[in-house]
Design an enzyme around this catalytic site. Sequence first.
Site, PDB file in Angstrom:
ATOM      1  N   CYS A 258     -34.859  25.389  22.600  1.00  0.00           N
ATOM      2  CA  CYS A 258     -35.912  25.139  21.603  1.00  0.00           C
ATOM      3  C   CYS A 258     -36.015  23.650  21.266  1.00  0.00           C
ATOM      4  O   CYS A 258     -36.912  22.959  21.725  1.00  0.00           O
ATOM      5  CB  CYS A 258     -35.653  25.940  20.323  1.00  0.00           C
ATOM      6  N   ARG A 259     -35.091  23.140  20.457  1.00  0.00           N
ATOM      7  CA  ARG A 259     -35.257  21.783  19.912  1.00  0.00           C
ATOM      8  C   ARG A 259     -34.982  20.679  20.918  1.00  0.00           C
ATOM      9  O   ARG A 259     -35.768  19.724  21.024  1.00  0.00           O
ATOM     10  CB  ARG A 259     -34.347  21.598  18.688  1.00  0.00           C
ATOM     11  N   SER A 260     -33.850  20.748  21.647  1.00  0.00           N
ATOM     12  CA  SER A 260     -33.529  19.607  22.517  1.00  0.00           C
ATOM     13  C   SER A 260     -34.478  19.464  23.712  1.00  0.00           C
ATOM     14  O   SER A 260     -34.792  18.332  24.086  1.00  0.00           O
ATOM     15  CB  SER A 260     -32.054  19.612  22.949  1.00  0.00           C
TER      16      SER A 260
ATOM     17  N   ASP B 269     -33.438  24.513  12.889  1.00  0.00           N
ATOM     18  CA  ASP B 269     -33.446  25.463  14.002  1.00  0.00           C
ATOM     19  C   ASP B 269     -34.627  26.434  13.830  1.00  0.00           C
ATOM     20  O   ASP B 269     -34.654  27.203  12.872  1.00  0.00           O
ATOM     21  CB  ASP B 269     -32.115  26.226  13.993  1.00  0.00           C
TER      22      ASP B 269
ATOM     23  N   ASN C 238     -30.254  24.736  23.811  1.00  0.00           N
ATOM     24  CA  ASN C 238     -31.013  23.959  24.820  1.00  0.00           C
ATOM     25  C   ASN C 238     -32.257  24.718  25.302  1.00  0.00           C
ATOM     26  O   ASN C 238     -32.692  24.577  26.432  1.00  0.00           O
ATOM     27  CB  ASN C 238     -30.134  23.558  26.008  1.00  0.00           C
TER      28      ASN C 238
ATOM     29  N   CYS D  89     -28.854  20.329  21.259  1.00  0.00           N
ATOM     30  CA  CYS D  89     -28.947  21.315  20.173  1.00  0.00           C
ATOM     31  C   CYS D  89     -27.977  22.451  20.507  1.00  0.00           C
ATOM     32  O   CYS D  89     -27.031  22.251  21.274  1.00  0.00           O
ATOM     33  CB  CYS D  89     -30.385  21.797  19.986  1.00  0.00           C
TER      34      CYS D  89
END
Length: 163
Positions: free
Chosen positions: A22-24, A132, A20, A17
């Site tokens: 939050c999402r990934s 996001d 690195n 993401c």
Amino acid sequence: MSVKPNPLTTPAVLFVCLGNICRSPLAEAAFRVEVEKSGLAVAVDSAGTGDWHIGRAPDTRAQAVAQRNGLDISGYRARQVTADDFRRFTHVIALDESNLTNLRALMPADGIAELSLLLDHVAGREGQPVADPYYGDEAGFDITWADVTEGARALAARLARGA
Ligand code: 4NP
């Protein structure tokens, strides 16, 4: 007789993401669960295209949603994607289209990674982003978790089929 995994055919999956944090990391955690359930031999990691958060633990809201789902990601540390990642990972998986565009630009000529969006692996959700959640509220992280879990399950099922 023991059979050693062939390093050329063993899948290695990198989730990417922007930050690195939050999402990934959440995709990495969700996918680790699926890999463990299925007994697949897969290397797993995550990274960001940006450098702002290198060395930092995941966002506290990401840590909290992981905790609500029984997982501790407090030991994860953010890192930035490198050219070598495209040689070491068979699958480099972007969380949104902007990440994917950045990855296409970073991919070296001798890279072997297949690039895709996470939700490309979910039937009926091809082309969709994992939004996001960084500038949103806590509830956004529950949506992120649901999305990355759906993507992780579909990706693990695909790898289990050898596809
Ligand atoms: P991520 O979220 O890409 O899911 O880790 C973000 C983290 C940090 C920023 C943006 C998105 N940032 O602008 O610092």
